[in-house]
Every structure is written in C-alpha cells, then in structure tokens.
Scaffold this motif. Structure first.
Motif, PDB file in Angstrom:
ATOM      1  N   ARG A 138      86.128  -4.547  14.814  1.00 35.13           N
ATOM      2  CA  ARG A 138      86.257  -4.745  13.363  1.00 35.13           C
ATOM      3  C   ARG A 138      85.574  -6.037  12.924  1.00 35.13           C
ATOM      4  O   ARG A 138      84.950  -6.098  11.865  1.00 35.13           O
ATOM      5  CB  ARG A 138      87.730  -4.775  12.948  1.00 35.13           C
ATOM      6  CG  ARG A 138      88.347  -3.378  12.918  1.00 35.13           C
ATOM      7  CD  ARG A 138      89.574  -3.326  12.038  1.00 35.13           C
ATOM      8  NE  ARG A 138      90.762  -3.850  12.720  1.00 35.13           N
ATOM      9  CZ  ARG A 138      92.006  -3.464  12.424  1.00 35.13           C
ATOM     10  NH1 ARG A 138      92.225  -2.569  11.480  1.00 35.13           N
ATOM     11  NH2 ARG A 138      93.031  -3.983  13.061  1.00 35.13           N
ATOM     12  N   ALA A 139      85.720  -7.054  13.769  1.00 35.96           N
ATOM     13  CA  ALA A 139      85.109  -8.340  13.427  1.00 35.96           C
ATOM     14  C   ALA A 139      83.587  -8.242  13.414  1.00 35.96           C
ATOM     15  O   ALA A 139      82.914  -8.987  12.703  1.00 35.96           O
ATOM     16  CB  ALA A 139      85.564  -9.404  14.422  1.00 35.96           C
ATOM     17  N   LEU A 140      83.045  -7.311  14.185  1.00 37.06           N
ATOM     18  CA  LEU A 140      81.586  -7.193  14.312  1.00 37.06           C
ATOM     19  C   LEU A 140      80.973  -6.149  13.375  1.00 37.06           C
ATOM     20  O   LEU A 140      79.757  -6.104  13.214  1.00 37.06           O
ATOM     21  CB  LEU A 140      81.219  -6.830  15.761  1.00 37.06           C
ATOM     22  CG  LEU A 140      81.555  -7.870  16.839  1.00 37.06           C
ATOM     23  CD1 LEU A 140      81.439  -7.252  18.229  1.00 37.06           C
ATOM     24  CD2 LEU A 140      80.635  -9.088  16.710  1.00 37.06           C
ATOM     25  N   CYS A 141      81.816  -5.303  12.796  1.00 35.98           N
ATOM     26  CA  CYS A 141      81.287  -4.203  11.958  1.00 35.98           C
ATOM     27  C   CYS A 141      81.620  -4.427  10.484  1.00 35.98           C
ATOM     28  O   CYS A 141      82.457  -5.253  10.145  1.00 35.98           O
ATOM     29  CB  CYS A 141      81.868  -2.859  12.401  1.00 35.98           C
ATOM     30  SG  CYS A 141      81.294  -2.342  14.024  1.00 35.98           S
ATOM     31  N   ASP A 142      80.972  -3.637   9.629  1.00 42.61           N
ATOM     32  CA  ASP A 142      81.273  -3.685   8.198  1.00 42.61           C
ATOM     33  C   ASP A 142      82.737  -3.328   7.946  1.00 42.61           C
ATOM     34  O   ASP A 142      83.338  -2.584   8.712  1.00 42.61           O
ATOM     35  CB  ASP A 142      80.392  -2.676   7.452  1.00 42.61           C
ATOM     36  CG  ASP A 142      78.976  -3.206   7.275  1.00 42.61           C
ATOM     37  OD1 ASP A 142      78.755  -4.397   7.580  1.00 42.61           O
ATOM     38  OD2 ASP A 142      78.105  -2.425   6.856  1.00 42.61           O
ATOM     39  N   ASP A 143      83.246  -3.840   6.841  1.00 43.65           N
ATOM     40  CA  ASP A 143      84.648  -3.604   6.485  1.00 43.65           C
ATOM     41  C   ASP A 143      84.981  -2.131   6.262  1.00 43.65           C
ATOM     42  O   ASP A 143      86.127  -1.727   6.388  1.00 43.65           O
ATOM     43  CB  ASP A 143      84.996  -4.360   5.189  1.00 43.65           C
ATOM     44  CG  ASP A 143      85.353  -5.809   5.493  1.00 43.65           C
ATOM     45  OD1 ASP A 143      85.404  -6.159   6.694  1.00 43.65           O
ATOM     46  OD2 ASP A 143      85.561  -6.573   4.535  1.00 43.65           O
ATOM     47  N   ASP A 144      83.966  -1.344   5.892  1.00 43.73           N
ATOM     48  CA  ASP A 144      84.267   0.046   5.557  1.00 43.73           C
ATOM     49  C   ASP A 144      84.299   0.975   6.772  1.00 43.73           C
ATOM     50  O   ASP A 144      84.443   2.189   6.625  1.00 43.73           O
ATOM     51  CB  ASP A 144      83.292   0.569   4.492  1.00 43.73           C
ATOM     52  CG  ASP A 144      81.864   0.528   4.997  1.00 43.73           C
ATOM     53  OD1 ASP A 144      81.631  -0.063   6.078  1.00 43.73           O
ATOM     54  OD2 ASP A 144      80.981   1.089   4.326  1.00 43.73           O
ATOM     55  N   VAL A 145      84.163   0.413   7.960  1.00 46.53           N
ATOM     56  CA  VAL A 145      84.270   1.240   9.160  1.00 46.53           C
ATOM     57  C   VAL A 145      85.737   1.294   9.599  1.00 46.53           C
ATOM     58  O   VAL A 145      86.389   0.267   9.740  1.00 46.53           O
ATOM     59  CB  VAL A 145      83.412   0.669  10.315  1.00 46.53           C
ATOM     60  CG1 VAL A 145      83.529   1.562  11.550  1.00 46.53           C
ATOM     61  CG2 VAL A 145      81.965   0.508   9.883  1.00 46.53           C
ATOM     62  N   THR A 146      86.258   2.508   9.752  1.00 51.72           N
ATOM     63  CA  THR A 146      87.640   2.684  10.203  1.00 51.72           C
ATOM     64  C   THR A 146      87.648   3.020  11.699  1.00 51.72           C
ATOM     65  O   THR A 146      86.943   3.931  12.135  1.00 51.72           O
ATOM     66  CB  THR A 146      88.318   3.843   9.436  1.00 51.72           C
ATOM     67  OG1 THR A 146      88.290   3.540   8.038  1.00 51.72           O
ATOM     68  CG2 THR A 146      89.766   4.011   9.887  1.00 51.72           C
ATOM     69  N   PHE A 147      88.434   2.281  12.460  1.00 51.88           N
ATOM     70  CA  PHE A 147      88.565   2.561  13.890  1.00 51.88           C
ATOM     71  C   PHE A 147      89.864   3.311  14.133  1.00 51.88           C
ATOM     72  O   PHE A 147      90.912   2.943  13.601  1.00 51.88           O
ATOM     73  CB  PHE A 147      88.520   1.259  14.697  1.00 51.88           C
ATOM     74  CG  PHE A 147      87.160   0.633  14.664  1.00 51.88           C
ATOM     75  CD1 PHE A 147      86.197   1.019  15.570  1.00 51.88           C
ATOM     76  CD2 PHE A 147      86.831  -0.299  13.692  1.00 51.88           C
ATOM     77  CE1 PHE A 147      84.917   0.484  15.522  1.00 51.88           C
ATOM     78  CE2 PHE A 147      85.566  -0.846  13.617  1.00 51.88           C
ATOM     79  CZ  PHE A 147      84.599  -0.463  14.539  1.00 51.88           C
ATOM     80  N   MET A 148      89.773   4.369  14.928  1.00 50.44           N
ATOM     81  CA  MET A 148      90.931   5.203  15.186  1.00 50.44           C
ATOM     82  C   MET A 148      91.157   5.269  16.698  1.00 50.44           C
ATOM     83  O   MET A 148      90.248   5.620  17.453  1.00 50.44           O
ATOM     84  CB  MET A 148      90.677   6.600  14.621  1.00 50.44           C
ATOM     85  CG  MET A 148      90.389   6.563  13.115  1.00 50.44           C
ATOM     86  SD  MET A 148      89.593   8.055  12.489  1.00 50.44           S
ATOM     87  CE  MET A 148      90.999   9.139  12.393  1.00 50.44           C
ATOM     88  N   LEU A 149      92.371   4.942  17.102  1.00 47.98           N
ATOM     89  CA  LEU A 149      92.702   4.954  18.534  1.00 47.98           C
ATOM     90  C   LEU A 149      93.332   6.293  18.895  1.00 47.98           C
ATOM     91  O   LEU A 149      94.275   6.746  18.231  1.00 47.98           O
ATOM     92  CB  LEU A 149      93.700   3.833  18.834  1.00 47.98           C
ATOM     93  CG  LEU A 149      93.195   2.412  18.627  1.00 47.98           C
ATOM     94  CD1 LEU A 149      94.378   1.440  18.513  1.00 47.98           C
ATOM     95  CD2 LEU A 149      92.298   1.999  19.788  1.00 47.98           C
ATOM     96  N   SER A 150      92.848   6.889  19.963  1.00 50.33           N
ATOM     97  CA  SER A 150      93.462   8.138  20.408  1.00 50.33           C
ATOM     98  C   SER A 150      94.785   7.841  21.099  1.00 50.33           C
ATOM     99  O   SER A 150      94.849   7.052  22.038  1.00 50.33           O
ATOM    100  CB  SER A 150      92.543   8.869  21.389  1.00 50.33           C
ATOM    101  OG  SER A 150      93.253   9.948  21.968  1.00 50.33           O
ATOM    102  N   GLY A 151      95.837   8.488  20.634  1.00 50.63           N
ATOM    103  CA  GLY A 151      97.145   8.347  21.269  1.00 50.63           C
ATOM    104  C   GLY A 151      97.442   9.490  22.219  1.00 50.63           C
ATOM    105  O   GLY A 151      98.514   9.539  22.812  1.00 50.63           O
TER     106      GLY A 151
END
Lengths: 344, 344
Positions: free
Chosen positions: A63-76
């Motif tokens: 997140r710190a390295l990408c644009d704010d509008d990128v959403t990261f989703m963790l697989s559970g």
C-alpha cells in the motif's frame, strides 16, 4: 532456545531458532511494477497457511508503494500448495499474487513469488554424508530451498559424489523439486536419494513412491539427519484397504480445487459401481464426510489427505488404486503411493 | 420416544418423534422432466446440512428414473441457505437441484425443490393463543412450513384475529417468510408476531430485528410455546463492541458465498481505515481467522455467524454497524440487528 533430550537435533542456530526473525523476500518491486503496468485496482494476495500471518504486513508495504486507489485483498482460504489457488479471488482481481510455491502452471494473471529459506543447508548436508552408501546419489529438495540446489549439487560433486538430478513432469517447475504429491524428480538411476528440507512430509511421500530407494533426510530446519521410514504409513494403508473390503456404499470424492481434480478417475468408478456416489467439495474434512452415510470413501483429490489424515476420518478413505484393490480389481501387492501428474 | 423433565415440551406425536420417518417430497418427476428436456448429462444435487444424509438415496431414485449416461453429483460443501449455492457444481452441471430452501433468485439453471414439513402446526398454534395480547397479530414462518401458511392465516382469522402478513423484499420468495438474515416480512403494523417453526434460530433474529415487538414462538417440531428472549444475545453484542473499541488492527471479512457478499461495505471500511485489511473467504471459521493477527474482525458476510457464533472466535467479531459504533462513528444506542437485503 532451550534444548531438551526429546528434540530431534540441536536446534541452536538453525531454522527453528531463526523461525521468528526469518526474513523473506516478497519481491515487492516486481509486484508494484505489475500493478502499475496493468493499471490494477484490485490485487489479491494468497499465502500458504504458515505464512498467512505475514499477509497484513506485506499488504501494508505494498500500500505504501502503490497508488491509494489500489485495494489489496488477502485470501483467507486454506492454501496447501500451488495446486490450491484461490480461484475466486484470482478471477476477481486484476493481479493475483501467490506466495511461497513455485508455479504449477504459468498464467498471465498470476504472479508467483517463491519464498526461499535463509537456512544454511551445508552443515546438515555434511552430517548426512555418513548415511550415504557409495557415491551414486539422487538429490531433491522443496521450493523453499531451490535457490541453493545448484550449490548443493556442486558441493556434493566436489566431495566425489555422482549426483543424479531430474526435472519431474509438468507439475514441477524446477529440476530436483518435489511436491507432496509428485516425486517424478526422484526417478533417477541411483539406489539412494538425499532429500534436503524441513520436516518429514515430503521425504515420507518420496519413500512411499520409491520403496526401492533409501531416502536420507538432511533437515536443516530441525537440524537432524534421519532415514525415511514408511512402515507406519504402509501399515495404515493396508489396514484401510482391508477395512474397506467389506464396504457396500462408496463415496467418491472429487476435489474442486483447481490443481487437485481427477474427474475421469472419479467418473470411471461411478460408471463401474452402482453403489458409488460422486461427492464434490473443496476442503476434504472429517466433518464434511460425516454428513454422508457411506461405508468407505475414495479420494481422487490430494493423496496426502488420504495417506496422512486418513485415520482422522470416521470411515476408511482410500486412494483410487487402493479402491481397485479393495473391490478385487487389482492384487493387494500391487499397492503403490498415489501421485498426481500434470497441471490442470 | 421417552420423555424427561428437562425437555421443552411433550414430544410424543410431534416433529421430534416424526423426525426419523419423516417423508419429504423430492419432486423427482419434475427433476427427471428437466433432465430429459435439457438432455442433461451431469446433474448436481445440493442439500442443506441436516438433509445431506438423504442425498445418496435421492440420487439412487433419480438414477433409476433417468438414462444410464446421466451422472449425478452430490455437493459436499456446507450449505446453510439459498444464499449458499454450490456455484462450482452449478457451473459444471447441466441441471443443478437445490433442495430445502425457497429461491433467493430465479435462474434457468437451478431447480429449487422446497421440502415442506409434514408436522401439523395447529395443536401448537392452539396452545400459543394464550400468549397473544389483543387481536392484532403478525404471522411469519420458514420455508419448511410455507405450504400451510394460508391455512394458518385462515385458522387465526376464524378465531377472531386480525392477521398481518407481508412479503418481505427480493430476498424472500413468499409472503410471511423469514430467513435467518431477513425479517422484512415482519415489518407489519402489529405489536406482536407469531412465529411458527422449529427451533429458536429464526425467532431470535426476528426479535433482535424487531425489539419493539413481542415474538411468540409456536414450535410444532419441539411442541413448545415460548417467548423470544434476546437478552443473552444483546449482552454478547454489547460486550463484543466494547472489547473491540481498543482494537487497532481490523480484519474485514468479505464472504465469497454467492448470496452473502457485501463488497461495498467492506471496501468502504478499508478505504476509511488504514489499519483495516480485507480478507476473503467462503466459510468463516475460527480456525481461518486465527491465521490473521488482528485485534478484531468485521464480518460483512452472514450476520448470524457474527451474532450466533461470535463467542467461538478468538477475537471480537462485529457486524458492519457495530464496527461503526466501535470506532466512534455511531452512538452505542443505535445498535441494530444486521440484516441482509437483495439477492446477488
């Protein structure tokens, strides 16, 4: 870390003591580049069970390295290998990063990030030499140690060994690599195989698949050298086959995980046996099978669930070949380890 | 069946004693017609948890009625409602039969086979009248008793009641039907609601959603009349919210089940809170969440996992609104039951 008499080896300065401060290279730059190149807005991250806990910190770094509008989703979802991609998340993200396993199948959508161990394998390799007989030896390891595979070959050759290595089939990315379900890389012309890696999961499969070979385990994580002993496993296999010989109703499990499906085998059993029922699921668990009033199960999915977790199920669970033995289509002494080939 | 002092009611000649010889109408002819009409070669069958055990016998009956080349596949995935279709099996079969729930969304591919209870509701309805105050009453029930809904309305009206009924929103197929996550059918102009059905799962949700109404439970399965009491649940909800007020790291769960996804809510939380992480999974279980080192979780999936199973999780799990309360965006006394609307 303290050391007691029941431990398998001296754990000081080895993998076990490094476990908590072990540093992995998550290849953040490569991921960020792909995210930017594809103008991705949704990025899926999938970690194996043992590393899921690291996921949020990796997401923070990204997140710190990408644009704010990128959403990261963790697989559970549970994840036990490259055979076990979270296809739901993969289909719904622009970039899908699978950590910790080498590719089972290349795909534009997936970034595979291998995670290599920083444990030094050479001290335990040195120790393992005492178990080798003669100078012909096969060498195999897991994805975590592939980065040292060439070095290990060289190291053995420098000490006078004729090292046999092989790349397995399509399911395997690298020469010398083994999976829990595939040991084609050990189909080599030597009577002994040196396995370098942590734990007994892989070498026990290796020894079951190659009962004619001596399997020496050089385990740099637990700092111990042992010889793979499949006796307990084999006894369990024969006991399960015997118990299932009286079965009337069979549940035939088709696993829906992307790299664990063998529908042809499952459908063949159903076609041949009127008392067999096809049951589909992703996670194959005792609870889920308890829902079905069957006398025995055939698991066409991951063979390691059958061999390693078999005793946890309420009814005998067999591999497809063990099923054929139980119903009389093959002799008992034909019993072999169930392996998986190909991709998906 | 013997009767002891701890039972809730007299179970003789009621649902409990009928349980083991209860006959369901699986509508085999309708299924066979569809299979023939579509020239289907693969047919998927999905049963709710409590009826999975009947699956193989239903498959047998269908096999006897269909051509030999039709393969029947039983879903082994957990199933807790029409929101919980086995989409993997659905996509890979020509006809997909979902038993025991009424449609959440109509589809050409899916045959919904409701399974109606054969328990007589009128003896317990008679008994429940003693709990009603005045002659204005709402009436709701579950899919299992929908076949008697009109009869129950008439029966109450004959006894002088003004019966208020309502069809809920798109998520519900029938007038007067409730789901574990949706009680829109009880948005009626009466201070009391009569719930007819087995168990307390639905009436507790109903009472949480409508705290201003008295909910009288006429349970023909356990042969008992009670008043829904949400006190224990509400205490747990407030306790969870309080515990989560100190949370720094939040896991935001997006459920991937077809009828349980609320991505907009999940993404909004992620966008507003830098310490929130989006985690995707189908089954939301304590084991899966233990993999993530979070201080608290927000579950945007099935609200009943949050309210009913909450205490089984290692960290507080909140509904989306409870999350907003915990982070100070809403006052504590705004707390409402989390309901699900729409289809998918």
């Amino acid at each position: 870390m303290s050391q007691d008499a029941t431990s398998e080896g001296d754990l000081r300065n080895t993998g076990m003591s490094l476990r908590h401060d072990r540093e992995w290279d998550y290849e953040l730059e490569r991921i960020v580049e792909e995210v930017e190149e594809r103008d991705a807005s949704r990025v899926g991250l999938q970690f194996p069970e043992g590393l899921k806990r690291r996921g949020p910190a990796v997401a923070d770094d990204l997140r710190a390295l990408c644009d704010d509008d990128v959403t990261f989703m963790l697989s559970g979802q549970p994840c036990y290998g490259a055979c076990d991609l979270d296809t739901y998340l993969m289909r719904r993200t622009d970039v899908f990063v699978h950590f910790g396993h080498s590719p089972m199948k290349e795909s534009d959508k997936i970034i595979y990030v291998p995670l290599f161990s920083n444990v030094d394998p050479f001290p335990i390799l040195e120790e393992s030499l005492a178990e080798l007989e003669g100078d012909e030896v096969g060498l195999v390891t897991t994805a975590q140690h592939m980065n040292r595979f060439e070095d290990m070959c060289d190291w053995l050759e420098e000490r006078g060994y004729d090292v046999h290595t092989r790349r397995g089939d399509d399911r395997l990315s690298h020469e010398g690599q083994v999976l829990g379900c595939n040991y084609a890389s050990a189909d080599i012309d030597a009577d002994q195989v040196l396995y370098v890696g942590g734990g007994k999961f892989h070498p026990l499969g290796l020894a079951m698949e190659h009962p004619d070979k001596k399997v020496v385990i050089a385990d740099p994580v637990n700092n111990v050298v042992t010889i793979a002993d499949t006796e307990k496993f084999m006894k369990q296999r024969y006991a399960s086959v015997h118990k299932a010989m009286d079965a009337e109703k069979w549940g035939v499990i088709f696993c829906t995980k992307i790299g664990q499906g063998r529908m042809e085998i499952a459908e063949q059993i159903i076609a041949d046996n009127d008392d067999a029922y096809l049951i589909t699921m992703d996670e194959v668990t005792p609870d889920r099978l308890r829902n079905f009033d069957m006398d025995a199960f055939v698991n066409t999915g991951c063979p390691r669930i059958t061999t390693d977790d078999g005793p946890r199920f309420h009814k005998p669970m067999l591999t497809p070949q063990e099923y054929r033995i139980a119903v009389g289509d093959e002799p008992l002494d034909a019993l072999e380890f169930d392996t998986f080939h190909g991709t998906w």
